[in-house]
Design a protein around this motif. Structure first.
Motif, PDB file in Angstrom:
ATOM      1  N   UNK A 108       0.842  -1.192   0.000  1.00  0.00           N
ATOM      2  CA  UNK A 108       0.000   0.000   0.000  1.00  0.00           C
ATOM      3  C   UNK A 108       0.878   1.242   0.000  1.00  0.00           C
ATOM      4  N   UNK A 109       0.504   2.245  -0.786  1.00  0.00           N
ATOM      5  CA  UNK A 109       1.239   3.509  -0.818  1.00  0.00           C
ATOM      6  C   UNK A 109       1.222   4.156   0.566  1.00  0.00           C
ATOM      7  N   UNK A 110       2.290   4.876   0.884  1.00  0.00           N
ATOM      8  CA  UNK A 110       2.463   5.405   2.236  1.00  0.00           C
ATOM      9  C   UNK A 110       1.315   6.315   2.657  1.00  0.00           C
ATOM     10  N   UNK A 111       0.883   7.226   1.769  1.00  0.00           N
ATOM     11  CA  UNK A 111      -0.183   8.147   2.143  1.00  0.00           C
ATOM     12  C   UNK A 111      -1.498   7.424   2.354  1.00  0.00           C
ATOM     13  N   UNK A 112      -1.763   6.397   1.536  1.00  0.00           N
ATOM     14  CA  UNK A 112      -2.990   5.625   1.701  1.00  0.00           C
ATOM     15  C   UNK A 112      -2.951   4.803   2.982  1.00  0.00           C
ATOM     16  N   UNK A 113      -1.765   4.291   3.316  1.00  0.00           N
ATOM     17  CA  UNK A 113      -1.630   3.508   4.545  1.00  0.00           C
ATOM     18  C   UNK A 113      -1.880   4.360   5.768  1.00  0.00           C
ATOM     19  N   UNK A 114      -1.437   5.616   5.718  1.00  0.00           N
ATOM     20  CA  UNK A 114      -1.674   6.533   6.836  1.00  0.00           C
ATOM     21  C   UNK A 114      -3.162   6.784   7.040  1.00  0.00           C
ATOM     22  N   UNK A 115      -3.936   6.691   5.975  1.00  0.00           N
ATOM     23  CA  UNK A 115      -5.390   6.886   6.078  1.00  0.00           C
ATOM     24  C   UNK A 115      -6.129   5.586   6.381  1.00  0.00           C
ATOM     25  N   UNK A 116      -5.372   4.515   6.654  1.00  0.00           N
ATOM     26  CA  UNK A 116      -5.994   3.256   7.059  1.00  0.00           C
ATOM     27  C   UNK A 116      -6.362   2.328   5.927  1.00  0.00           C
ATOM     28  N   UNK A 117      -5.914   2.618   4.725  1.00  0.00           N
ATOM     29  CA  UNK A 117      -6.210   1.765   3.576  1.00  0.00           C
ATOM     30  C   UNK A 117      -5.336   0.520   3.649  1.00  0.00           C
ATOM     31  N   UNK A 118      -5.929  -0.664   3.396  1.00  0.00           N
ATOM     32  CA  UNK A 118      -5.210  -1.932   3.525  1.00  0.00           C
ATOM     33  C   UNK A 118      -5.299  -2.746   2.236  1.00  0.00           C
ATOM     34  N   UNK A 119      -4.520  -3.812   2.194  1.00  0.00           N
ATOM     35  CA  UNK A 119      -4.599  -4.721   1.058  1.00  0.00           C
ATOM     36  C   UNK A 119      -5.968  -5.345   0.921  1.00  0.00           C
ATOM     37  N   UNK A 120      -6.617  -5.627   2.052  1.00  0.00           N
ATOM     38  CA  UNK A 120      -7.973  -6.172   2.022  1.00  0.00           C
ATOM     39  C   UNK A 120      -8.942  -5.190   1.376  1.00  0.00           C
ATOM     40  N   UNK A 121      -8.774  -3.899   1.702  1.00  0.00           N
ATOM     41  CA  UNK A 121      -9.621  -2.877   1.077  1.00  0.00           C
ATOM     42  C   UNK A 121      -9.403  -2.841  -0.432  1.00  0.00           C
ATOM     43  N   UNK A 122      -8.144  -2.975  -0.843  1.00  0.00           N
ATOM     44  CA  UNK A 122      -7.831  -2.949  -2.267  1.00  0.00           C
ATOM     45  C   UNK A 122      -8.497  -4.102  -3.006  1.00  0.00           C
ATOM     46  N   UNK A 123      -8.445  -5.300  -2.416  1.00  0.00           N
ATOM     47  CA  UNK A 123      -9.083  -6.457  -3.059  1.00  0.00           C
ATOM     48  C   UNK A 123     -10.590  -6.253  -3.141  1.00  0.00           C
ATOM     49  N   UNK A 124     -11.176  -5.700  -2.076  1.00  0.00           N
ATOM     50  CA  UNK A 124     -12.612  -5.442  -2.098  1.00  0.00           C
ATOM     51  C   UNK A 124     -13.007  -4.492  -3.211  1.00  0.00           C
ATOM     52  N   UNK A 125     -12.213  -3.436  -3.419  1.00  0.00           N
ATOM     53  CA  UNK A 125     -12.507  -2.492  -4.499  1.00  0.00           C
ATOM     54  C   UNK A 125     -12.387  -3.159  -5.867  1.00  0.00           C
ATOM     55  N   UNK A 126     -11.376  -3.985  -6.017  1.00  0.00           N
ATOM     56  CA  UNK A 126     -11.169  -4.672  -7.297  1.00  0.00           C
ATOM     57  C   UNK A 126     -12.337  -5.598  -7.605  1.00  0.00           C
ATOM     58  N   UNK A 127     -12.766  -6.364  -6.614  1.00  0.00           N
ATOM     59  CA  UNK A 127     -13.876  -7.292  -6.839  1.00  0.00           C
ATOM     60  C   UNK A 127     -15.160  -6.543  -7.201  1.00  0.00           C
ATOM     61  N   UNK A 128     -15.294  -5.327  -6.691  1.00  0.00           N
ATOM     62  CA  UNK A 128     -16.474  -4.534  -7.015  1.00  0.00           C
ATOM     63  C   UNK A 128     -16.419  -3.879  -8.375  1.00  0.00           C
TER      64      UNK A 128
END
Length: 323
Positions: free
Chosen positions: A292-312
């Motif tokens: 996860x990119x550093x700025x996104x990680x600071x906002x609480x974005x995770x790999x699980x969130x990324x997979x969820x967005x992709x599946x959607x």
């Protein structure tokens, strides 16, 4: 129990038998148990990550006890050396020859407990054997037994004195599973079981190593339609263009997702994979392979969130040609 016959119902029965056996000790974690066994029958390795006291090591030990196979447990510590894992060549004065003394990694099931507490040099001792199924010591390759299943555990808290697993090693794990807290009923059952119930030492094997190998081969023969192949590739490729990720999943992630989906289908008694199999396994198979990119990680974005967005966002195929 008949296995390897090609009948999905036989595969499903064997799979469920191991699930039931493990759940005699590990209560209220059916999903985690099923994911762990899916990883086993897909021929991969498993990383169990969660806070202390949730049964990570117990799950690993129960899987090992359910198989009529050798099992070694390695407690990873900061002073553990690579040779403590792989083995060492020793000179024998009586024969005037060097002989290889295998380390604990030479077993069908290897439980690597708290793997992130060892130094990066020792962690890397697992890299070759997890990928190649062999260990090279003093230039000589030594094959490990088959099946070969590494179950590693790590705690995401109490990080003092720990070494985060490098991306290259995380990618060696087919799945990452989190246990989660048990519900009230399951936790009551755990307390009762500790007092008078079945313990890990009481479990009896339900599958032999030959049966496990037969199930691995049978799972790999589960039919995959071209549209599902394309769906897997589209899902994985979409992670590579997300602006909030520094690194998406590699083709190894595509292969892992496909292998796991085939096992999930066979465990459900089907001889073909559906997009729902892929969607159900995308998070445990792909999330740990991303950065996860550093700025996104600071906002609480995770790999699980990324997979969820992709599946959607990726279109699901409406037909399974050839099924």
């Amino acid at each position: 129990m008949p296995t390897g016959s090609g009948d999905p119902s036989d595969f499903a029965a064997a799979f469920q038998a191991v699930v039931d056996n493990v759940e005699l000790v590990v209560r209220g974690k059916t999903e985690a148990v099923s994911l762990a066994l899916t990883c086993l029958f897909a021929g991969g390795h498993l990383l169990i990550e969660d806070v202390p006291g949730l049964g990570k090591t117990s799950l690993a030990r129960c899987i090992a006890a359910s198989l009529e196979a050798s099992c070694h447990r390695i407690q990873f510590t900061p002073d553990l050396l690579p040779s403590d894992v792989t083995g060492v060549t020793v000179y024998h004065q009586g024969t005037a020859q060097f002989g290889f003394h295998p380390g604990p990694v030479f077993a069908h099931v290897v439980v690597a407990d708290e793997v992130n507490r060892a130094s990066p040099k020792t962690q890397s001792a697992l890299l070759e054997v997890m990928e190649e199924g062999r260990v090279t010591v003093d230039g000589q390759p030594h094959a490990v037994p088959r099946p070969f299943f590494v179950v590693a555990t790590q705690n995401p808290v109490d990080m003092d004195g720990t070494y985060a697993l490098p991306e290259a090693q995380l990618d060696r794990f087919l799945m990452r599973v989190r246990m989660g807290y048990p519900d009230r009923e399951s936790e009551v059952a755990i307390l009762r079981n500790r007092q008078s119930g079945i313990r890990v030492e009481d479990l009896r094997p339900v599958l032999s190593t030959d049966e496990v190998l037969a199930l691995v081969a049978q799972g790999a023969r589960t039919h995959v339609a071209d549209t599902v192949h394309e769906y897997v590739v589209d899902v994985v490729a979409a992670t590579r263009t997300m602006p909030r990720l520094r690194l998406g999943a590699s083709p190894r992630g595509s292969i892992a997702l496909l292998r796991a989906s085939q096992v999930r289908a066979a465990a459900a008694g089907r001889d073909f994979v559906t997009p729902d199999d892929v969607k159900a396994l995308a998070v445990p198979v792909l999330a740990h392979r991303m950065l996860v990119a550093a700025d996104a990680e600071l906002r609480g974005f995770t790999g699980e969130d990324a997979v969820g967005e992709v599946l959607g966002s990726v279109s699901v195929p409406r037909s399974l040609a050839g099924v």
